[in-house]
Scaffold this motif. Structure first.
Motif, PDB file in Angstrom:
ATOM      1  N   ASP A  95      -4.153  -1.759   6.245  1.00  0.00           N
ATOM      2  CA  ASP A  95      -4.759  -0.444   6.012  1.00  0.00           C
ATOM      3  C   ASP A  95      -4.475   0.509   7.173  1.00  0.00           C
ATOM      4  N   LEU A 129       0.832  -1.211   0.000  1.00  0.00           N
ATOM      5  CA  LEU A 129       0.000   0.000   0.000  1.00  0.00           C
ATOM      6  C   LEU A 129       0.866   1.260   0.000  1.00  0.00           C
ATOM      7  N   THR A 149      -5.444   8.808   1.540  1.00  0.00           N
ATOM      8  CA  THR A 149      -5.443   8.861   3.010  1.00  0.00           C
ATOM      9  C   THR A 149      -4.852  10.178   3.491  1.00  0.00           C
TER      10      THR A 149
END
Length: 177
Positions: free
Chosen positions: A138, A101, A161
């Motif tokens: 996450d 990620l 984010t």
């Protein structure tokens, strides 16, 4: 026996068994040469396996080692001989997925080295002093993004984010003033 699972180390090695990013949480390897010898031995024992799709588990020198390979990187999580393999595997998967990620899917040695600060922040969010703090990729990636966020960066250069966190912070500031 400890009630809380403990991680002995997390290793990220290249295809030659050389360090990319490593973190030790135990005094089982008191010197740097002992650590390097352990890394080389673990790499040698596991390099012929095909841990590309799913994590593999092995016993090595009275340690449980869970590992997974991607591109030119080898991810390892080590625990004591009595540690639960599923917990170790969840730490490995959390680290592996969080790196994916953070690096936006380009997980290779070059990208990791260019973002080494984020990789070490990732390790710090996962384990502290051997104690597992988080395994959800996450959540880990979100915390790393918030640590590394540059408030001055334009929204176009921030991750989703980061952009949401920045927007929330600016909205809060404008409501409080």
């Amino acid at each position: 026996m400890d009630l809380c699972p403990l991680i002995k180390n997390i290793l990220l090695l290249d295809t030659e068994g050389k360090r990319v990013a490593v973190k030790y949480y135990s005094d089982d390897w008191p010197t740097n040469s002992a650590k390097e010898a352990f890394e080389k031995a673990v790499f040698t024992k596991t390099q012929k396996t095909s841990a590309r799709n799913e994590a593999e588990i092995t016993m090595f020198d009275n340690y449980v080692v869970v590992y997974k390979f991607v591109q030119d990187l080898h991810f390892f999580v080590t625990g004591g001989e009595n540690e639960n393999e599923i917990i170790l595997a969840s730490v490995l998967q959390g680290f592996f997925d969080a790196v994916g990620l953070i690096l936006r899917g380009t997980v290779d040695k070059r990208e990791v080295l260019e973002n080494l600060d984020l990789i070490f922040l990732c390790l710090d969010e996962i384990v502290d002093g051997g104690i597992i703090l988080e395994t959800d990729a996450d959540v880990i990636a979100g915390k790393v993004a918030s640590h590394s966020m540059d408030d001055g960066a334009p929204f176009s250069e921030q991750t989703i984010t980061q952009a949401l966190a920045t927007a929330r912070e600016r909205l809060t500031r404008s409501l409080l003033t």
